[in-house]
Design a protein around this motif. Structure first.
Motif, PDB file in Angstrom:
ATOM      1  N   LEU A   5      41.055  36.565  27.583  1.00  0.00           N
ATOM      2  CA  LEU A   5      39.672  36.802  27.478  1.00  0.00           C
ATOM      3  C   LEU A   5      39.413  37.332  28.941  1.00  0.00           C
ATOM      4  O   LEU A   5      39.958  36.911  30.000  1.00  0.00           O
ATOM      5  N   LEU A   6      38.495  38.341  29.004  1.00  0.00           N
ATOM      6  CA  LEU A   6      38.211  38.825  30.383  1.00  0.00           C
ATOM      7  C   LEU A   6      36.726  38.484  30.506  1.00  0.00           C
ATOM      8  O   LEU A   6      35.606  38.581  29.731  1.00  0.00           O
ATOM      9  N   ALA A   7      36.222  37.826  31.809  1.00  0.00           N
ATOM     10  CA  ALA A   7      34.869  37.588  32.116  1.00  0.00           C
ATOM     11  C   ALA A   7      34.571  38.026  33.390  1.00  0.00           C
ATOM     12  O   ALA A   7      35.031  37.741  34.421  1.00  0.00           O
ATOM     13  N   ASP A   8      33.683  38.802  33.291  1.00  0.00           N
ATOM     14  CA  ASP A   8      33.141  39.596  34.470  1.00  0.00           C
ATOM     15  C   ASP A   8      31.683  40.210  34.257  1.00  0.00           C
ATOM     16  O   ASP A   8      31.475  40.908  33.180  1.00  0.00           O
ATOM     17  N   ASP A   9      30.710  40.469  35.314  1.00  0.00           N
ATOM     18  CA  ASP A   9      29.442  40.866  34.930  1.00  0.00           C
ATOM     19  C   ASP A   9      29.124  42.487  35.047  1.00  0.00           C
ATOM     20  O   ASP A   9      28.351  42.912  34.622  1.00  0.00           O
ATOM     21  N   HIS A  10      30.483  42.947  35.425  1.00  0.00           N
ATOM     22  CA  HIS A  10      30.679  44.363  35.435  1.00  0.00           C
ATOM     23  C   HIS A  10      31.196  44.683  34.368  1.00  0.00           C
ATOM     24  O   HIS A  10      32.595  44.709  34.192  1.00  0.00           O
ATOM     25  N   ALA A  11      30.665  45.594  33.314  1.00  0.00           N
ATOM     26  CA  ALA A  11      31.234  46.139  32.007  1.00  0.00           C
ATOM     27  C   ALA A  11      32.180  47.313  32.556  1.00  0.00           C
ATOM     28  O   ALA A  11      33.197  47.265  31.362  1.00  0.00           O
ATOM     29  N   MET A  12      32.066  47.950  33.562  1.00  0.00           N
ATOM     30  CA  MET A  12      33.131  48.798  33.868  1.00  0.00           C
ATOM     31  C   MET A  12      34.522  48.008  34.131  1.00  0.00           C
ATOM     32  O   MET A  12      35.501  48.597  33.787  1.00  0.00           O
ATOM     33  N   ASP A  35      29.071  36.653  31.714  1.00  0.00           N
ATOM     34  CA  ASP A  35      28.609  35.432  32.450  1.00  0.00           C
ATOM     35  C   ASP A  35      29.489  34.286  32.447  1.00  0.00           C
ATOM     36  O   ASP A  35      30.023  34.276  31.218  1.00  0.00           O
ATOM     37  N   GLY A  36      29.390  33.425  33.337  1.00  0.00           N
ATOM     38  CA  GLY A  36      29.962  32.093  33.341  1.00  0.00           C
ATOM     39  C   GLY A  36      29.839  31.223  32.004  1.00  0.00           C
ATOM     40  O   GLY A  36      30.675  30.722  31.530  1.00  0.00           O
ATOM     41  N   ARG A  37      28.570  31.122  31.419  1.00  0.00           N
ATOM     42  CA  ARG A  37      28.420  30.198  30.267  1.00  0.00           C
ATOM     43  C   ARG A  37      28.825  30.638  29.156  1.00  0.00           C
ATOM     44  O   ARG A  37      29.557  30.120  28.358  1.00  0.00           O
ATOM     45  N   MET A  57      29.356  35.567  38.935  1.00  0.00           N
ATOM     46  CA  MET A  57      28.792  35.811  37.640  1.00  0.00           C
ATOM     47  C   MET A  57      27.589  35.084  37.535  1.00  0.00           C
ATOM     48  O   MET A  57      27.264  34.170  37.928  1.00  0.00           O
ATOM     49  N   PRO A  58      26.487  35.846  37.052  1.00  0.00           N
ATOM     50  CA  PRO A  58      25.319  34.966  36.719  1.00  0.00           C
ATOM     51  C   PRO A  58      25.291  33.931  35.728  1.00  0.00           C
ATOM     52  O   PRO A  58      26.347  33.696  35.025  1.00  0.00           O
ATOM     53  N   ARG A  59      24.254  33.061  35.931  1.00  0.00           N
ATOM     54  CA  ARG A  59      24.152  31.823  35.014  1.00  0.00           C
ATOM     55  C   ARG A  59      25.249  30.768  35.401  1.00  0.00           C
ATOM     56  O   ARG A  59      24.675  29.482  35.596  1.00  0.00           O
ATOM     57  N   LEU A  60      26.418  30.918  35.328  1.00  0.00           N
ATOM     58  CA  LEU A  60      27.267  29.924  35.970  1.00  0.00           C
ATOM     59  C   LEU A  60      28.459  30.718  36.699  1.00  0.00           C
ATOM     60  O   LEU A  60      29.041  31.826  35.995  1.00  0.00           O
ATOM     61  N   ASP A  61      28.626  30.557  37.847  1.00  0.00           N
ATOM     62  CA  ASP A  61      29.745  31.095  38.557  1.00  0.00           C
ATOM     63  C   ASP A  61      31.188  30.729  38.104  1.00  0.00           C
ATOM     64  O   ASP A  61      31.198  30.049  37.372  1.00  0.00           O
TER      65      ASP A  61
END
Length: 221
Positions: A5-12, A35-37, A57-61
């Protein structure tokens, strides 16, 4: 197949990582989060082998998300924390939460893929040569335990020896030489130590040894 699973606020960044994983025959990207959540929710839903989380990341780091993921009942997902900042407080918090690694985004792609493989098989991502230096750096902020924990009594004398050698950043080969046994025997001892103490990997065994003042001459404040 290693499910990621990849979690990052930058889509690129997520797109680039997914493309990289698509080139590997033993990986599959099962999901993404922005985002974190969402990372916490998607990890609980998809149960990937490895979750790669950005710190910011937004909402939850990413660190709070790591804590939430790894404290969830029945969780089997290994977490790798990625960041562009080599900040001491980030490293310590990630390790304390139980993350299997803390890596910089500037890491070469092949090294990042290798790190995911290491995490998937249940090992730590910090080289033994730097483990003691890293943990010693945080010894002053580790909260010491009031008394010897009962789980230590479950270790055999040989397993306790192995724990102390781990705390001194010895590799399996070095432990084998010191104890005059084979490396496969050392791997068995290490596995039993981690299981009996309820620890995720050898890095956290080092943290455990420092916290409980098992290392001669080291006294966390």
């Amino acid at each position: 197949m290693i499910r990621v699973l990849l979690a990052d606020d930058h889509a690129m960044f997520r797109s680039g990582m997914r493309a990289l994983l698509d080139t590997q025959p033993d990986f599959t990207c099962v999901g993404e989060a922005s985002d974190g959540r969402e990372a916490v929710a998607e990890t609980a839903r998809l149960r990937p082998d490895v979750a790669v989380l950005d710190v910011r990341m937004p909402r939850l780091d990413g660190l709070a998300a790591t804590e939430a993921i790894l404290s969830a009942p029945g969780n089997d997902t290994r977490v790798i924390v990625l960041t562009t900042y080599d900040a001491d407080e980030y490293v310590y918090r990630a390790l304390r939460a139980g993350a299997s690694g803390f890596l910089l985004k500037s890491l070469a792609p092949e090294e990042l893929v290798a790190a995911m493989r290491v995490a998937a098989r249940g090992d730590a991502l910090i080289d033994p040569s730097v483990t003691r230096r890293l943990v010693a750096k945080f010894a002053s902020v580790l909260e010491p335990a009031a008394a010897e924990p009962p789980e230590l009594a479950r270790l055999t004398s040989r397993e306790r020896e192995v724990l102390l050698l781990l705390a001194n950043a010895c590799s399996n080969a070095e432990i084998a030489r010191q104890l005059h046994v084979g490396e496969e025997t050392v791997k068995t001892h290490v596995s039993r130590v981690l299981s009996k103490l309820g620890l995720p990997d050898r890095v956290h065994a080092v943290v455990y040894a420092y916290r409980h003042k098992l290392v001669p001459g080291e006294r966390p404040a």
